[in-house]
Design a protein around this motif. Sequence first.
Motif, PDB file in Angstrom:
ATOM      1  N   THR A 253       0.822  -1.214   0.000  1.00 47.94           N
ATOM      2  CA  THR A 253       0.000   0.000   0.000  1.00 47.94           C
ATOM      3  C   THR A 253       0.856   1.265   0.000  1.00 47.94           C
ATOM      4  O   THR A 253       0.328   2.368  -0.212  1.00 47.94           O
ATOM      5  CB  THR A 253      -0.942   0.032   1.226  1.00 47.94           C
ATOM      6  OG1 THR A 253      -0.174  -0.033   2.432  1.00 47.94           O
ATOM      7  CG2 THR A 253      -1.922  -1.125   1.174  1.00 47.94           C
ATOM      8  N   TYR A 256       0.454   3.574  -2.853  1.00 51.11           N
ATOM      9  CA  TYR A 256      -0.635   4.526  -2.955  1.00 51.11           C
ATOM     10  C   TYR A 256      -0.245   5.897  -2.395  1.00 51.11           C
ATOM     11  O   TYR A 256      -0.761   6.916  -2.825  1.00 51.11           O
ATOM     12  CB  TYR A 256      -1.867   4.021  -2.200  1.00 51.11           C
ATOM     13  CG  TYR A 256      -2.582   2.900  -2.883  1.00 51.11           C
ATOM     14  CD1 TYR A 256      -3.567   3.145  -3.824  1.00 51.11           C
ATOM     15  CD2 TYR A 256      -2.267   1.571  -2.600  1.00 51.11           C
ATOM     16  CE1 TYR A 256      -4.226   2.114  -4.458  1.00 51.11           C
ATOM     17  CE2 TYR A 256      -2.921   0.537  -3.222  1.00 51.11           C
ATOM     18  CZ  TYR A 256      -3.899   0.810  -4.155  1.00 51.11           C
ATOM     19  OH  TYR A 256      -4.532  -0.220  -4.788  1.00 51.11           O
ATOM     20  N   VAL A 289      -7.083   1.945  -1.462  1.00 52.07           N
ATOM     21  CA  VAL A 289      -6.181   1.426  -0.438  1.00 52.07           C
ATOM     22  C   VAL A 289      -6.914   1.198   0.871  1.00 52.07           C
ATOM     23  O   VAL A 289      -6.572   0.311   1.643  1.00 52.07           O
ATOM     24  CB  VAL A 289      -4.982   2.368  -0.207  1.00 52.07           C
ATOM     25  CG1 VAL A 289      -5.374   3.594   0.585  1.00 52.07           C
ATOM     26  CG2 VAL A 289      -3.867   1.635   0.527  1.00 52.07           C
ATOM     27  N   ASN A 293      -6.704  -2.313   2.640  1.00 52.70           N
ATOM     28  CA  ASN A 293      -5.965  -2.277   3.898  1.00 52.70           C
ATOM     29  C   ASN A 293      -6.850  -2.437   5.129  1.00 52.70           C
ATOM     30  O   ASN A 293      -6.345  -2.597   6.231  1.00 52.70           O
ATOM     31  CB  ASN A 293      -5.210  -0.943   4.008  1.00 52.70           C
ATOM     32  CG  ASN A 293      -4.030  -1.043   4.940  1.00 52.70           C
ATOM     33  OD1 ASN A 293      -3.459  -2.106   5.116  1.00 52.70           O
ATOM     34  ND2 ASN A 293      -3.676   0.059   5.553  1.00 52.70           N
TER      35      ASN A 293
END
Length: 311
Positions: A253, A256, A289, A293
């Motif tokens: 992530t 991002y 994300v 996540n």
Amino acid sequence: MAKLQRNTVLVVLSFFAIYFIWGSTYLWNKIAVTELPAFMLAGIRFLTAGSLIFIISKILGLPLGITKTQFKNTFIAGFLFLTFGNGVVVWALKFVDSGFAALEVSAQPLVVLLMMRVLQGKKIQPMSVIGVILGITGIFLLVGQKEIITQEGAVLGMFLIFICMLSWSYGSLFVGKADLPQNFFVNTGYQMLTSGFSLIFISFLLGETWSWPSQWSIPVLWSMSLLIIFGSIVTFTAFNYLLRFVSPEKVATSSYVNPIIAMVLGWYFLNEQITLQSIVASIVLLTGVYFINTKKSLTIFSRFSGKRIPK
């Protein structure tokens, strides 16, 4: 081998490094590659950083000995992350803006999820599916901009970055289960040193024109120094640390956050254009994300994450 313990403070600091410091490396690489050949640049960066890591490790009394299997695995990981994954991205920066490159790389978490599904049989939960859809939408918004894709070499640059993204994604899965040196700092040193030699070999093979640092401009000297110290030693050590204690799609992530940092720095220092469509793409990707996540979508990886700590 003793079980390694997770340190929350180190995890937080490591995420800061791969989110924000790594996001700055696109700017530093873009500045350096305007004057230096791509593989020479990357080769010097990692060979120097790897050598410094070994010197520091020796001073700190860290054990440098590793097994043949560990050396082979560090070479493979270094190739996936640095020789190919980074060296070719630097080359691609000759054709695309730093912010654009970072935005394209932000598709990496999607690739990691799909690779985990195909290679490891891991289910993709509904929340993650939403993240994948948003991510793909954001990428289409990004690469569909006519003012970008019509630039000379832009399509080639996009393709090169996509291939590098595949390499990084597979490397993330490989490192999670590979037998690597126990110490993360030493592990990073071996990956960088082997990759540095590989990149220099490629540079000579391609006939790149080399130059001495005394011939480099001040901005290039500063960029190279920052790449070596912060972009290599600090952040890649943090990256290797996280891959042992955090699931690979969560580590991915960082892709991002990196684009936002890269876009702002590229706009401020290099006058790179930030289009409205790029801003919309960034918002869509950052929303994605959250879904990838969120804890609900990560619970399926708890067993996998538990197996990541070497015994």
